[in-house]
Motif scaffolding. Sequence first.
Motif, PDB file in Angstrom:
ATOM      1  N   THR A  13       0.817  -1.281  -0.218  1.00  0.00           N
ATOM      2  CA  THR A  13       0.109  -0.122  -0.007  1.00  0.00           C
ATOM      3  C   THR A  13       0.663   1.278  -0.072  1.00  0.00           C
ATOM      4  N   GLU A  71      -0.172  11.423  11.937  1.00  0.00           N
ATOM      5  CA  GLU A  71      -0.756  11.303  10.643  1.00  0.00           C
ATOM      6  C   GLU A  71      -0.005  11.863   9.641  1.00  0.00           C
ATOM      7  N   THR A  74       1.721   9.770   6.510  1.00  0.00           N
ATOM      8  CA  THR A  74       0.871   9.329   5.491  1.00  0.00           C
ATOM      9  C   THR A  74       0.405  10.799   4.504  1.00  0.00           C
ATOM     10  N   LEU A  75      -0.011  11.707   5.269  1.00  0.00           N
ATOM     11  CA  LEU A  75      -0.118  12.943   4.687  1.00  0.00           C
ATOM     12  C   LEU A  75       0.912  13.642   3.734  1.00  0.00           C
ATOM     13  N   PRO A  81      -2.617   7.132  -0.043  1.00  0.00           N
ATOM     14  CA  PRO A  81      -3.792   7.439   0.277  1.00  0.00           C
ATOM     15  C   PRO A  81      -4.008   8.424   1.240  1.00  0.00           C
ATOM     16  N   GLY A  82      -4.683   9.515   0.735  1.00  0.00           N
ATOM     17  CA  GLY A  82      -5.247  10.589   1.578  1.00  0.00           C
ATOM     18  C   GLY A  82      -4.112  11.606   1.982  1.00  0.00           C
ATOM     19  N   ALA A  83      -2.627  11.642   1.073  1.00  0.00           N
ATOM     20  CA  ALA A  83      -1.741  12.409   1.163  1.00  0.00           C
ATOM     21  C   ALA A  83      -2.305  13.878   0.553  1.00  0.00           C
ATOM     22  N   LEU A  84      -1.470  14.897   1.089  1.00  0.00           N
ATOM     23  CA  LEU A  84      -1.937  16.222   0.591  1.00  0.00           C
ATOM     24  C   LEU A  84      -1.595  16.607  -0.735  1.00  0.00           C
ATOM     25  N   ARG A  85      -1.939  17.462  -1.567  1.00  0.00           N
ATOM     26  CA  ARG A  85      -1.589  17.773  -2.906  1.00  0.00           C
ATOM     27  C   ARG A  85      -0.291  18.022  -3.199  1.00  0.00           C
TER      28      ARG A  85
END
Length: 146
Positions: A13, A71, A74-75, A81-85
């Motif tokens: 993942t 978090e 991941t961000l 998944p769910g990462a900042l742009r």
Amino acid sequence: MTLAITPVSAPVTAPVVTSVPAAGAAVPLSVQPDDYRTVVDAGATVVDLRSATARQYAGALLGALALDLDEALTLLTPGAPGALRRATVDASWLLVTEDGYDAEWLAWHLQARGVLGARFLVGGHRALLARGGSGAHVADGHEYFV
């Protein structure tokens, strides 16, 4: 009775990052408190990883992106998944925690995932307070402490 363990293969993942630094390229991992302003002026996004309570008590870093430490990996990881742009391999992050230790861990992990612009502030927020207190300015009249 015999216990048999069968390996289970799970899908990966975590994103695979293919860019790597040039051979022999020095990749800085840390920023000294005296260089905070220079790094911010050069375009780094400050990521304040302290708790909301700590920010309220000791002062917020104006203009910083406030994230929960649990978090943040991941961000800030490109393709997660769910990462900042803004989470790309070219991103320039200056990670700040209370004392710098958790930010160092996070910077190591982000660089291992290909985000070579991830760096941490040595000594964290405490070092900024010791360096200049609430009167220190970061850029163009913006104070970094409320």
